[in-house]
Design a protein around this motif. Structure first.
Motif, PDB file in Angstrom:
ATOM      1  N   VAL A 119       1.029  -1.224   0.043  1.00  0.00           N
ATOM      2  CA  VAL A 119       0.133   0.100  -0.055  1.00  0.00           C
ATOM      3  C   VAL A 119       0.795   0.772   0.034  1.00  0.00           C
ATOM      4  N   PHE A 120       2.063   0.971   0.952  1.00  0.00           N
ATOM      5  CA  PHE A 120       2.730   2.533   0.976  1.00  0.00           C
ATOM      6  C   PHE A 120       3.498   2.724  -0.271  1.00  0.00           C
ATOM      7  N   LEU A 121       4.081   1.577  -1.429  1.00  0.00           N
ATOM      8  CA  LEU A 121       4.891   1.744  -2.530  1.00  0.00           C
ATOM      9  C   LEU A 121       3.679   2.080  -3.609  1.00  0.00           C
ATOM     10  N   ASP A 122       2.781   1.874  -3.317  1.00  0.00           N
ATOM     11  CA  ASP A 122       1.198   2.127  -4.516  1.00  0.00           C
ATOM     12  C   ASP A 122       1.665   3.609  -4.189  1.00  0.00           C
ATOM     13  N   ALA A 123       1.170   4.047  -3.196  1.00  0.00           N
ATOM     14  CA  ALA A 123       1.268   5.302  -2.642  1.00  0.00           C
ATOM     15  C   ALA A 123       2.377   6.834  -3.308  1.00  0.00           C
ATOM     16  N   CYS A 124       3.172   5.805  -3.118  1.00  0.00           N
ATOM     17  CA  CYS A 124       4.201   6.691  -3.990  1.00  0.00           C
ATOM     18  C   CYS A 124       4.189   6.752  -5.179  1.00  0.00           C
ATOM     19  N   LEU A 125       3.341   6.371  -5.916  1.00  0.00           N
ATOM     20  CA  LEU A 125       3.376   6.070  -7.354  1.00  0.00           C
ATOM     21  C   LEU A 125       3.007   7.602  -7.761  1.00  0.00           C
ATOM     22  N   ARG A 126       1.735   7.992  -6.894  1.00  0.00           N
ATOM     23  CA  ARG A 126       1.030   9.244  -6.658  1.00  0.00           C
ATOM     24  C   ARG A 126       1.504  10.715  -7.386  1.00  0.00           C
ATOM     25  N   PRO A 127       1.514  11.768  -8.422  1.00  0.00           N
ATOM     26  CA  PRO A 127       2.410  12.522  -8.345  1.00  0.00           C
ATOM     27  C   PRO A 127       2.312  13.084  -6.823  1.00  0.00           C
ATOM     28  N   ASP A 128       0.869  13.984  -5.918  1.00  0.00           N
ATOM     29  CA  ASP A 128       1.250  14.309  -5.072  1.00  0.00           C
ATOM     30  C   ASP A 128       2.065  13.922  -3.653  1.00  0.00           C
ATOM     31  N   VAL A 129       2.427  12.611  -4.127  1.00  0.00           N
ATOM     32  CA  VAL A 129       2.881  12.226  -2.742  1.00  0.00           C
ATOM     33  C   VAL A 129       4.021  12.447  -3.190  1.00  0.00           C
ATOM     34  N   ARG A 182       8.062   0.268 -12.783  1.00  0.00           N
ATOM     35  CA  ARG A 182       8.987  -1.157 -12.264  1.00  0.00           C
ATOM     36  C   ARG A 182      10.041  -0.699 -11.247  1.00  0.00           C
ATOM     37  N   VAL A 183       9.776  -0.143 -11.075  1.00  0.00           N
ATOM     38  CA  VAL A 183      11.023  -0.083  -9.384  1.00  0.00           C
ATOM     39  C   VAL A 183      10.779  -0.309  -8.543  1.00  0.00           C
ATOM     40  N   ARG A 184       9.206  -0.208  -8.738  1.00  0.00           N
ATOM     41  CA  ARG A 184       8.539   0.178  -7.370  1.00  0.00           C
ATOM     42  C   ARG A 184       7.990  -2.206  -7.566  1.00  0.00           C
ATOM     43  N   GLU A 185       7.587  -2.421  -8.677  1.00  0.00           N
ATOM     44  CA  GLU A 185       7.208  -3.568  -8.321  1.00  0.00           C
ATOM     45  C   GLU A 185       9.002  -3.909  -8.063  1.00  0.00           C
ATOM     46  N   ASP A 186      10.115  -3.630  -8.814  1.00  0.00           N
ATOM     47  CA  ASP A 186      11.289  -4.051  -8.309  1.00  0.00           C
ATOM     48  C   ASP A 186      11.788  -4.392  -6.873  1.00  0.00           C
ATOM     49  N   VAL A 187      11.572  -2.916  -6.082  1.00  0.00           N
ATOM     50  CA  VAL A 187      11.067  -2.550  -4.776  1.00  0.00           C
ATOM     51  C   VAL A 187      10.984  -3.777  -3.886  1.00  0.00           C
ATOM     52  N   GLN A 188       9.453  -4.195  -4.286  1.00  0.00           N
ATOM     53  CA  GLN A 188       8.580  -5.345  -3.613  1.00  0.00           C
ATOM     54  C   GLN A 188       8.949  -6.731  -3.575  1.00  0.00           C
ATOM     55  N   LEU A 192      15.556  -0.046  10.974  1.00  0.00           N
ATOM     56  CA  LEU A 192      16.861  -0.395   9.927  1.00  0.00           C
ATOM     57  C   LEU A 192      15.540  -0.549   8.870  1.00  0.00           C
ATOM     58  N   VAL A 193      14.199  -1.237   8.514  1.00  0.00           N
ATOM     59  CA  VAL A 193      13.373  -1.024   8.223  1.00  0.00           C
ATOM     60  C   VAL A 193      12.882  -0.074   7.621  1.00  0.00           C
ATOM     61  N   LEU A 194      12.510   0.583   8.403  1.00  0.00           N
ATOM     62  CA  LEU A 194      11.910   1.981   7.581  1.00  0.00           C
ATOM     63  C   LEU A 194      12.675   2.393   7.194  1.00  0.00           C
ATOM     64  N   ALA A 195      14.134   2.928   7.661  1.00  0.00           N
ATOM     65  CA  ALA A 195      15.007   3.436   6.632  1.00  0.00           C
ATOM     66  C   ALA A 195      15.253   3.140   4.852  1.00  0.00           C
ATOM     67  N   THR A 196      14.977   1.903   4.989  1.00  0.00           N
ATOM     68  CA  THR A 196      14.845   0.979   3.777  1.00  0.00           C
ATOM     69  C   THR A 196      13.815   1.253   3.225  1.00  0.00           C
ATOM     70  N   VAL A 197      12.576   1.651   3.473  1.00  0.00           N
ATOM     71  CA  VAL A 197      11.371   1.240   3.284  1.00  0.00           C
ATOM     72  C   VAL A 197      11.360   2.739   2.725  1.00  0.00           C
ATOM     73  N   MET A 198      12.358   4.101   3.560  1.00  0.00           N
ATOM     74  CA  MET A 198      12.113   5.267   3.241  1.00  0.00           C
ATOM     75  C   MET A 198      13.056   5.680   1.488  1.00  0.00           C
ATOM     76  N   GLU A 199      14.517   4.650   1.807  1.00  0.00           N
ATOM     77  CA  GLU A 199      15.465   5.142   0.454  1.00  0.00           C
ATOM     78  C   GLU A 199      14.338   4.126  -0.100  1.00  0.00           C
ATOM     79  N   ALA A 200      13.700   2.854  -0.432  1.00  0.00           N
ATOM     80  CA  ALA A 200      13.175   2.439  -1.722  1.00  0.00           C
ATOM     81  C   ALA A 200      12.343   3.557  -1.973  1.00  0.00           C
TER      82      ALA A 200
END
Length: 197
Positions: A94-104, A177-183, A157-165
């Protein structure tokens, strides 16, 4: 019925945040003058300074609104998952999908670190995400779903990695594509934490 002073104040504040979010989400912080925000909100420049101090204070309020919304979306998934590990995996999606939204992408992932500074941005992210991550990792550990590991360190570490993703997605030429790779990488990483015996 006449509105109270507090209701008028709340309405002015909400109008400024909405106008700023709409404008920042499309054009970015640096390309939106304060005068345009106040004109769009239908308020005076003095109202902006009264409620937020300056354009930077308003931007921080917008970032906090976006972060609260993202936290609510993630919490919804966590609260309805069959177990903590499934919840973390679903919440990550859900978070990675939100990262695809232009405003986010523009407000939270591009402008927030640049405008607020890296430390302030990380502090906001930790305020909204670290507790959730630590709580669900601890629950997964306590349920025997993951190996016994220091949860506080793992959560950081998880939060830092998620934020870098998230930043990778925001800055990618092909964010889908990057979102799928990260997942895929996260699925492998979480799989490595599973208790096998």
């Amino acid at each position: 019925m006449r509105r109270t002073q507090q209701e008028r104040s709340d309405a002015t504040r909400a109008a400024l945040i909405k106008a700023a979010r709409d404008l920042f989400g499309v054009r970015g912080y640096h390309d939106v003058p304060a005068e345009e925000i106040t004109r769009t909100a239908g308020v005076t420049r003095g109202a902006l300074y009264h409620h937020f101090g300056d354009k930077l204070g308003l931007f921080r309020a917008v970032v906090e609104v976006v972060e609260r919304e993202l936290t609510a979306e993630v919490t919804e998934v966590l609260d309805h998952a069959p177990d903590p590990l499934s919840g973390l995996s679903g919440a990550l999606g859900v978070f990675l999908d939100a990262c695809l939204r232009p405003d986010v992408r523009q407000i939270s992932l591009t402008d927030a670190p640049a405008v607020l500074g890296w430390d302030a941005w990380r502090e906001l992210e930790a305020e909204h995400g670290l507790g959730l991550v630590a709580e669900h990792l601890a629950a997964a550990r306590d349920a025997g779903l993951i190996v016994d590991t220091p949860v506080d360190a793992l959560a950081q570490l998880v939060l830092a990695t998620v934020m870098e993703a998230a930043r990778m997605i925001a800055n990618a030429d092909d964010p889908d594509r990057v979102r799928e790779d990260v997942q895929q990488v996260f699925a492998g990483w979480l799989g490595g934490l599973l208790r096998t015996a």
